[in-house]
Design a protein around this motif. Structure first.
Motif, PDB file in Angstrom:
ATOM      1  N   THR A 178       1.860  -5.671  12.142  1.00 36.89           N
ATOM      2  CA  THR A 178       0.931  -4.787  11.427  1.00 36.89           C
ATOM      3  C   THR A 178       0.426  -3.756  12.417  1.00 36.89           C
ATOM      4  O   THR A 178       0.584  -3.907  13.631  1.00 36.89           O
ATOM      5  N   SER A 179      -0.180  -2.702  11.902  1.00 33.65           N
ATOM      6  CA  SER A 179      -0.753  -1.697  12.802  1.00 33.65           C
ATOM      7  C   SER A 179      -2.055  -2.220  13.389  1.00 33.65           C
ATOM      8  O   SER A 179      -2.617  -3.220  12.913  1.00 33.65           O
ATOM      9  N   SER A 207      -5.596  -6.930   9.721  1.00 33.58           N
ATOM     10  CA  SER A 207      -5.510  -8.377   9.862  1.00 33.58           C
ATOM     11  C   SER A 207      -4.200  -8.898   9.274  1.00 33.58           C
ATOM     12  O   SER A 207      -3.923  -8.659   8.098  1.00 33.58           O
ATOM     13  N   PRO A 208      -3.387  -9.599  10.061  1.00 36.87           N
ATOM     14  CA  PRO A 208      -2.141 -10.153   9.514  1.00 36.87           C
ATOM     15  C   PRO A 208      -2.375 -11.115   8.359  1.00 36.87           C
ATOM     16  O   PRO A 208      -1.610 -11.132   7.389  1.00 36.87           O
ATOM     17  N   THR A 209      -3.450 -11.925   8.424  1.00 34.92           N
ATOM     18  CA  THR A 209      -3.740 -12.888   7.357  1.00 34.92           C
ATOM     19  C   THR A 209      -4.047 -12.179   6.042  1.00 34.92           C
ATOM     20  O   THR A 209      -3.501 -12.501   4.989  1.00 34.92           O
ATOM     21  N   TYR A 240       6.262   0.701  -0.784  1.00 38.33           N
ATOM     22  CA  TYR A 240       5.095   1.577  -0.628  1.00 38.33           C
ATOM     23  C   TYR A 240       3.821   0.742  -0.513  1.00 38.33           C
ATOM     24  O   TYR A 240       3.024   0.915   0.432  1.00 38.33           O
ATOM     25  N   ALA A 241       3.609  -0.188  -1.438  1.00 32.43           N
ATOM     26  CA  ALA A 241       2.411  -1.030  -1.425  1.00 32.43           C
ATOM     27  C   ALA A 241       2.426  -1.993  -0.242  1.00 32.43           C
ATOM     28  O   ALA A 241       1.389  -2.266   0.374  1.00 32.43           O
ATOM     29  N   ILE A 242       3.611  -2.488   0.102  1.00 38.03           N
ATOM     30  CA  ILE A 242       3.731  -3.446   1.200  1.00 38.03           C
ATOM     31  C   ILE A 242       3.329  -2.803   2.529  1.00 38.03           C
ATOM     32  O   ILE A 242       2.530  -3.360   3.288  1.00 38.03           O
ATOM     33  N   TYR A 243       3.868  -1.625   2.815  1.00 35.78           N
ATOM     34  CA  TYR A 243       3.572  -0.997   4.107  1.00 35.78           C
ATOM     35  C   TYR A 243       2.194  -0.357   4.153  1.00 35.78           C
ATOM     36  O   TYR A 243       1.643  -0.154   5.232  1.00 35.78           O
ATOM     37  N   GLN A 244       1.610  -0.086   2.989  1.00 33.02           N
ATOM     38  CA  GLN A 244       0.193   0.297   2.980  1.00 33.02           C
ATOM     39  C   GLN A 244      -0.659  -0.884   3.416  1.00 33.02           C
ATOM     40  O   GLN A 244      -1.620  -0.729   4.164  1.00 33.02           O
ATOM     41  N   ALA A 245      -0.296  -2.081   2.928  1.00 35.00           N
ATOM     42  CA  ALA A 245      -1.053  -3.284   3.285  1.00 35.00           C
ATOM     43  C   ALA A 245      -0.917  -3.629   4.760  1.00 35.00           C
ATOM     44  O   ALA A 245      -1.846  -4.183   5.364  1.00 35.00           O
ATOM     45  N   THR A 246       0.228  -3.307   5.369  1.00 36.52           N
ATOM     46  CA  THR A 246       0.433  -3.607   6.793  1.00 36.52           C
ATOM     47  C   THR A 246      -0.011  -2.462   7.687  1.00 36.52           C
ATOM     48  O   THR A 246       0.074  -2.581   8.918  1.00 36.52           O
ATOM     49  N   GLY A 247      -0.482  -1.362   7.092  1.00 34.84           N
ATOM     50  CA  GLY A 247      -0.885  -0.209   7.889  1.00 34.84           C
ATOM     51  C   GLY A 247       0.285   0.517   8.524  1.00 34.84           C
ATOM     52  O   GLY A 247       0.118   1.227   9.514  1.00 34.84           O
ATOM     53  N   GLY A 248       1.475   0.314   7.978  1.00 34.51           N
ATOM     54  CA  GLY A 248       2.659   0.963   8.535  1.00 34.51           C
ATOM     55  C   GLY A 248       3.421   0.101   9.523  1.00 34.51           C
ATOM     56  O   GLY A 248       4.385   0.561  10.154  1.00 34.51           O
TER      57      GLY A 248
END
Length: 435
Positions: free
Chosen positions: A179-180, A184-186, A28-36
């Motif tokens: 990432t979406s 930012s990937p970084t 949940y936290a990981i994909y929030q950080a990547t924007g899905g």
């Protein structure tokens, strides 16, 4: 102790210590950080595993070289002085163990609230923490029995979700996009790594087995690399299984991704059974942190380094440090009032990685300053592996301070302030209160 720990036993101990609650809830936290975006999430699990391998291989040389009780506190005291070692112990007692225990309590409360439809996160969290304190105060045997049951319960949902998730017919993207758009990937990598490293937490315990191995120089690297590699494989498989059932842009909105996936695969009642197993697993993880954390507090109190050391270093009729158990439990209850699982576990991970990184650097110090120390195990590819561990640790620390959002910066500042507060507290205690 007898040298009867085989490489296979050591691998199983590493796997058993590390796999806990993170793999069930952190997507949940990981994909929030990547924007899905799924790709960066999968990459983070791989990088987090490699960081853990580099760190554990480095840690192991110091652990075998200085086989004394105290772990990280002892290593840092030996290399950089007692103040740094004391701060490592203070951080573990005041932040690391209680924040993890609080996070586990909050997550159980969230799961039960979702199952029942009644909002009771904080009362349940506090009840779970106090119940674990009561179990531990009444003896290590009961606490150990709970740990065994919870270990079995966490393996069942893992295997079921992997097998049925991978078999699920799907057209969902697994590795793309990273990432979406607009993320930012970084910046995303720093946040995702904090979540992933929570799931890998526990590899620092590997050095404790060294004294019981027949050939630690040969078997310890096998246990570390083998154990963490198995964990990496399990984490990758279950996350791919999640993504085959539900896409990343849906998982990012589900605080309990494992439950959501289980309900898709098995329906509401089947999902509830899986969730019960996960809840028991989480309670067991909290029990392990309370058990370990209270012993760190007890060890510091035995050295008369904490206010109230006389009480904290005392044992009850069950021969356990009841007051040290209560200290960790009360702090965890206070932390649980935040009601935020991710914030609490991120706080614990950030805090411990500051000192992990310092510990990685001790290997270079010992090689230069103490070449006389006996080394039955040496980290492979020195100095490359230690430097990879140090750079990885620095990235985790600095990304939270400079690359992440305001919440991460506040969390990092809180960790630094509470940790450094240990110095004046200890100085005042030594000056006015210590007998």
């Amino acid at each position: 102790m007898k040298k009867n720990v085989s490489p296979m036993t050591a691998v199983s101990v590493v796997v058993g210590c590390v796999i806990g609650a993170g793999v069930f809830f952190k997507p949940y936290a990981i994909y929030q950080a990547t924007g899905g975006g799924p790709g960066m999430g999968i990459l983070a699990w791989i990088i987090g595993g490699l960081m853990s391998i580099f760190g554990a291989l480095t840690f192991a040389e110091v652990a075998v070289m200085i086989p004394r009780t105290g772990g990280m506190v002892t290593y840092l005291s030996e290399a950089y002085g007692k103040k740094i070692g004391y701060l490592a112990g203070w951080m573990q007692v005041m932040i690391f163990y209680p924040s993890f225990l609080a996070g586990y309590g909050v997550k159980v409360g969230e799961e039960l609230s979702q199952m029942t439809g009644i909002h009771m996160t904080m009362p349940v969290a506090i009840l779970i923490i106090l119940t674990l304190c009561a179990v531990n105060i009444h003896g290590t045997k009961r606490a150990g029995r709970m740990q065994t049951i919870s270990t079995i319960c966490k393996l069942i949902p893992l295997l079921v979700l992997i097998v049925f998730g991978l078999a699920h017919a799907s057209t969902n993207a697994i590795f793309t996009p990273m990432t979406s758009n607009g993320v930012s990937p970084t910046n995303s990598l720093g946040t995702t790594l904090l979540a992933v490293l929570f799931a890998f937490e526990g590899w620092t315990n590997v050095g404790a087995l060294a004294g019981e191995m027949k050939n630690p120089a040969k078997d310890l690297p096998k246990a570390i690399v083998g154990g963490v590699s198995i964990i990496m494989a399990v984490y990758l498989l279950i996350n791919i299984a999640y993504l085959r059932v539900l896409p990343a842009d849906q998982l990012m909105n589900l605080p309990s991704p494992a439950l959501a996936v289980a309900e898709v695969l098995f329906g509401k009642w089947g999902g509830a059974l899986i969730d019960i197993g996960i809840i028991i697993s989480v309670i067991g993880a909290g029990n392990g942190f309370l058990l370990s954390g209270s012993r760190v507090a007890y060890a510091l109190a035995e050295e008369n380094e904490l206010p109230g050391s006389t009480k904290l270093a005392s044992l009850n009729k069950e021969n356990v440090p009841a007051y040290s158990i209560l200290l960790i439990g009360i702090l965890a209850c206070l932390y649980s009032l935040s009601g935020q699982f991710d914030l609490l576990t991120n706080l614990g991970v950030f805090s411990c990685w500051v000192f992990y990184t310092l510990t990685f650097s001790t290997i270079i110090w010992f090689r230069k300053k103490r070449p006389d120390l006996k080394r039955t195990y040496s980290v492979p590819c020195y100095p490359l592996v230690p430097w990879l561990a140090i750079v990885s640790g620095l990235y985790v620390i600095l990304s939270q301070i400079f690359l992440s959002g305001s919440e991460a910066r506040i969390m990092a500042l809180f960790s630094i302030v509470i940790t450094l507060a240990g110095l004046p507290v200890n100085r005042l205690y030594q000056k006015y209160c210590r007998k």
